[in-house]
Design a protein around this motif. Structure first.
Motif, PDB file in Angstrom:
ATOM      1  N   GLN A 199     -56.449   1.378 -11.003  1.00 21.96           N
ATOM      2  CA  GLN A 199     -55.097   1.788 -11.374  1.00 21.96           C
ATOM      3  C   GLN A 199     -54.943   1.852 -12.886  1.00 21.96           C
ATOM      4  O   GLN A 199     -54.363   2.799 -13.432  1.00 21.96           O
ATOM      5  CB  GLN A 199     -54.070   0.808 -10.788  1.00 21.96           C
ATOM      6  N   ALA A 200     -55.458   0.832 -13.579  1.00 28.41           N
ATOM      7  CA  ALA A 200     -55.381   0.800 -15.038  1.00 28.41           C
ATOM      8  C   ALA A 200     -56.166   1.966 -15.640  1.00 28.41           C
ATOM      9  O   ALA A 200     -55.729   2.611 -16.603  1.00 28.41           O
ATOM     10  CB  ALA A 200     -55.912  -0.530 -15.557  1.00 28.41           C
ATOM     11  N   SER A 201     -57.353   2.249 -15.070  1.00 24.79           N
ATOM     12  CA  SER A 201     -58.172   3.354 -15.559  1.00 24.79           C
ATOM     13  C   SER A 201     -57.457   4.683 -15.362  1.00 24.79           C
ATOM     14  O   SER A 201     -57.462   5.552 -16.254  1.00 24.79           O
ATOM     15  CB  SER A 201     -59.513   3.372 -14.822  1.00 24.79           C
ATOM     16  N   LEU A 202     -56.826   4.842 -14.196  1.00 27.20           N
ATOM     17  CA  LEU A 202     -56.109   6.088 -13.915  1.00 27.20           C
ATOM     18  C   LEU A 202     -54.912   6.259 -14.845  1.00 27.20           C
ATOM     19  O   LEU A 202     -54.663   7.348 -15.374  1.00 27.20           O
ATOM     20  CB  LEU A 202     -55.659   6.090 -12.452  1.00 27.20           C
ATOM     21  N   ALA A 203     -54.179   5.167 -15.071  1.00 26.32           N
ATOM     22  CA  ALA A 203     -53.017   5.224 -15.968  1.00 26.32           C
ATOM     23  C   ALA A 203     -53.449   5.569 -17.393  1.00 26.32           C
ATOM     24  O   ALA A 203     -52.789   6.350 -18.090  1.00 26.32           O
ATOM     25  CB  ALA A 203     -52.286   3.881 -15.948  1.00 26.32           C
ATOM     26  N   GLU A 204     -54.588   5.012 -17.817  1.00 29.29           N
ATOM     27  CA  GLU A 204     -55.104   5.283 -19.160  1.00 29.29           C
ATOM     28  C   GLU A 204     -55.488   6.753 -19.310  1.00 29.29           C
ATOM     29  O   GLU A 204     -55.201   7.385 -20.326  1.00 29.29           O
ATOM     30  CB  GLU A 204     -56.314   4.390 -19.427  1.00 29.29           C
ATOM     31  N   ARG A 205     -56.098   7.316 -18.275  1.00 29.23           N
ATOM     32  CA  ARG A 205     -56.488   8.724 -18.327  1.00 29.23           C
ATOM     33  C   ARG A 205     -55.258   9.633 -18.358  1.00 29.23           C
ATOM     34  O   ARG A 205     -55.241  10.638 -19.079  1.00 29.23           O
ATOM     35  CB  ARG A 205     -57.355   9.071 -17.110  1.00 29.23           C
ATOM     36  N   GLU A 206     -54.257   9.276 -17.564  1.00 31.25           N
ATOM     37  CA  GLU A 206     -53.037  10.085 -17.543  1.00 31.25           C
ATOM     38  C   GLU A 206     -52.338  10.039 -18.904  1.00 31.25           C
ATOM     39  O   GLU A 206     -51.817  11.050 -19.384  1.00 31.25           O
ATOM     40  CB  GLU A 206     -52.103   9.588 -16.445  1.00 31.25           C
ATOM     41  N   GLU A 207     -52.345   8.870 -19.551  1.00 27.72           N
ATOM     42  CA  GLU A 207     -51.729   8.734 -20.860  1.00 27.72           C
ATOM     43  C   GLU A 207     -52.472   9.576 -21.890  1.00 27.72           C
ATOM     44  O   GLU A 207     -51.862  10.250 -22.738  1.00 27.72           O
ATOM     45  CB  GLU A 207     -51.726   7.259 -21.265  1.00 27.72           C
ATOM     46  N   GLU A 208     -53.825   9.561 -21.825  1.00 24.64           N
ATOM     47  CA  GLU A 208     -54.615  10.355 -22.753  1.00 24.64           C
ATOM     48  C   GLU A 208     -54.362  11.841 -22.520  1.00 24.64           C
ATOM     49  O   GLU A 208     -54.324  12.639 -23.464  1.00 24.64           O
ATOM     50  CB  GLU A 208     -56.103  10.047 -22.560  1.00 24.64           C
ATOM     51  N   HIS A 209     -54.170  12.234 -21.248  1.00 18.08           N
ATOM     52  CA  HIS A 209     -53.920  13.641 -20.926  1.00 18.08           C
ATOM     53  C   HIS A 209     -52.593  14.106 -21.516  1.00 18.08           C
ATOM     54  O   HIS A 209     -52.489  15.209 -22.059  1.00 18.08           O
ATOM     55  CB  HIS A 209     -53.932  13.828 -19.414  1.00 18.08           C
ATOM     56  N   HIS A 210     -51.570  13.251 -21.412  1.00 17.60           N
ATOM     57  CA  HIS A 210     -50.266  13.587 -21.952  1.00 17.60           C
ATOM     58  C   HIS A 210     -50.297  13.700 -23.470  1.00 17.60           C
ATOM     59  O   HIS A 210     -49.608  14.522 -24.070  1.00 17.60           O
ATOM     60  CB  HIS A 210     -49.222  12.560 -21.525  1.00 17.60           C
ATOM     61  N   ASP A 211     -51.101  12.807 -24.100  1.00 20.90           N
ATOM     62  CA  ASP A 211     -51.203  12.836 -25.559  1.00 20.90           C
ATOM     63  C   ASP A 211     -51.905  14.129 -26.009  1.00 20.90           C
ATOM     64  O   ASP A 211     -51.606  14.684 -27.060  1.00 20.90           O
ATOM     65  CB  ASP A 211     -51.980  11.626 -26.075  1.00 20.90           C
TER      66      ASP A 211
END
Length: 489
Positions: free
Chosen positions: A477-489
């Motif tokens: 979950q943490a890995s997925l959230a981190e990837r989504e945050e990087e995608h938004h950035d």
């Protein structure tokens, strides 16, 4: 008096204190101890632990006491069956399949004694020399009719591992279920010979079985068993300590015809499937719709694979992709329909590996894509939910007590026997040898073993298993959230 109560009584007497004092100091109910010594009640495990600590038992004493305690809990017959399966799994885990240079020269002609051979050393040495010489022939065939309980010569496995190409056929005697308490144990011991041979041979070892009461195997012939090669007939006694080597072509032909007739009268014990399609078909043919029992390094996520997910997993453009998708969907539909008796035993390392890279150990990577993080997360969540609810019995093996071969998927069925599928990590190649032991009593023994695991010390407690799954889910979950945050950035 049970073995447990007898041994516990001996240990308590060695302490030299009254039971009342021992119970008080160890904080164990005195009545429980007395009833355990008289086999009227099974001592709680926590009480047993306190007694072993207070009595300051040595490690060998603790192991012996725990062994007898397990016998008491499970019943002595079941205990020995489970121990035999553990030994078999351990042997399979330690197999290396590594090729070694042949230690016997096959260039020179075989020297055959003109008289009978006496003594295991002389008999074994002569058999070894003949087998090494005969299997050097192109497409040689070896036929084995051995005494009940006697294993095939180790040389055959060594020759296969060394690259020799030959076929072996063996007649194996099983005890019928009504033959006594040791029936299942004796039949399981046959597998310690059959399975390594089958795996080493890559499908060139064929066993056929029949039922025999071993008490009635006495024969008027002093040499009733034999090994048959293209040029030699080796007749032997029941103990393998006397042998007669025969080279008469007519007699060899007679024995060959006799063996062929026996094979037609017996049932095939081993069969093989060597490609993904036939493996999926075999899963369907050899699994009932009332339960599923499997062991491998990873948990079986089959019940969570929808048609849509299957479509996503197979690589685009692979041969017969539509057929594989259809077969997979049929296979997993049966698992999806199970709401009980779904048993999957796996290792913590295998679970963590799947969470880390999404590679399914039992599926060829050239055909199947690794699971994405969302797919892995969804599968682990569903598995965690079903284990917590008791819909799936998911057990993580304590590998210090229970070995699971890293190169095999093992499934058992009380109707269809035992099935072993070579997966990634098998030195001879994935799906190079997928073995079916088509004998119901063998399947029943393995199903009983798997069903007994949740209440044993061979696997982690359910709470520990769930906590491991929770940590892996949180990490994904943490890995997925981190990837989504990087995608938004």
């Amino acid at each position: 008096m049970s073995k447990f109560s007898f041994y516990l009584k001996e240990l308590l007497e060695q302490q030299g204190e009254p039971i009342t004092k021992i119970a008080q100091n160890a904080k164990v109910d005195r009545t429980s101890i007395h009833k355990a010594l008289n086999d009227k009640r099974i001592l709680p495990y926590t009480s047993l632990r306190r007694l072993t600590q207070y009595l300051q038992l040595t490690l060998p004493q603790i192991r012996e006491l725990n062994r007898y305690y397990e016998m008491l809990l499970q019943g002595e017959d079941i205990f020995y069956i489970q121990e035999e399966i553990r030994v078999l799994l351990s042997c399979l885990s330690q197999m290396t399949f590594s090729a070694h240079p042949l230690s016997v020269s096959t260039d020179a002609a075989v020297s055959v004694p003109s008289s009978l051979l006496y003594g295991h050393s002389q008999v074994d040495a002569t058999i070894r020399t003949i087998l090494y010489s005969e299997t050097a022939r192109e497409d040689a065939a070896i036929y084995l009719s051995l005494p009940p309980g006697m294993t095939a010569p180790d040389e055959l496995q060594h020759l296969w591992d060394s690259g020799r190409c030959f076929t072996a056929y063996q007649l194996a005697a099983f005890l019928p279920n009504h033959a006594g308490k040791s029936t299942a144990l004796a039949n399981l011991r046959l597998l310690q010979m059959v399975i390594p041979m089958a795996l080493s041979s890559r499908g060139q070892y064929h066993a056929y079985y029949y039922f025999a009461n071993h008490k009635d195997t006495a024969s008027l012939d002093p040499l009733p068993y034999f090994i048959l090669t293209p040029n030699y007939l080796i007749r032997s006694d029941e103990k393998g300590s006397v042998a007669h080597i025969i080279t008469d072509p007519e007699l060899i032909a007679l024995y060959h015809n006799h063996f062929s007739q026996l094979m037609r009268e017996c049932q095939p014990l081993t069969s093989y499937a060597n490609d993904v399609g036939s493996v999926l078909e075999a899963y369907m043919d050899n699994t009932s719709d009332t339960g599923y029992y499997t062991m491998m390094t990873q948990p079986c996520f089959g019940r969570y694979y929808t048609r849509e997910l299957i479509e996503c997993c197979y690589r685009p453009g692979i041969p017969e992709r539509d057929t594989l998708v259809e077969l997979s969907d049929r296979r997993f539909a049966r698992l999806r329909s199970l709401n009980k008796n779904y048993n999957t035993v796996f290792t913590e390392a295998g679970l963590r590996q799947f969470a880390a890279d999404g590679v399914a150990a039992d599926l060829p990577p050239e055909l199947v894509l690794p699971g994405t993080v969302p797919i892995r997360l969804a599968l682990l969540r569903q598995l965690r939910q079903d284990i917590a609810a008791g819909v799936v019995v998911g057990c993580i093996a304590d590998t210090s007590r229970l070995d699971i071969p890293g190169y095999l998927t093992l499934t058992a069925d009380p109707q269809f026997g035992l099935h072993l599928y070579a997966i990634q990590g098998f030195p001879k190649g994935s799906y190079a040898c997928n073995l079916h032991i088509q004998e119901a009593s063998i399947g029943q023994s393995f199903c009983s073993f798997i069903k007994s695991l949740p209440d044993s010390e061979l696997v982690y407690p359910k709470e520990h298993t769930l906590s491991i799954l929770d940590r892996l889910i949180d990490q994904l979950q943490a890995s997925l959230a981190e990837r989504e945050e990087e995608h938004h950035d």
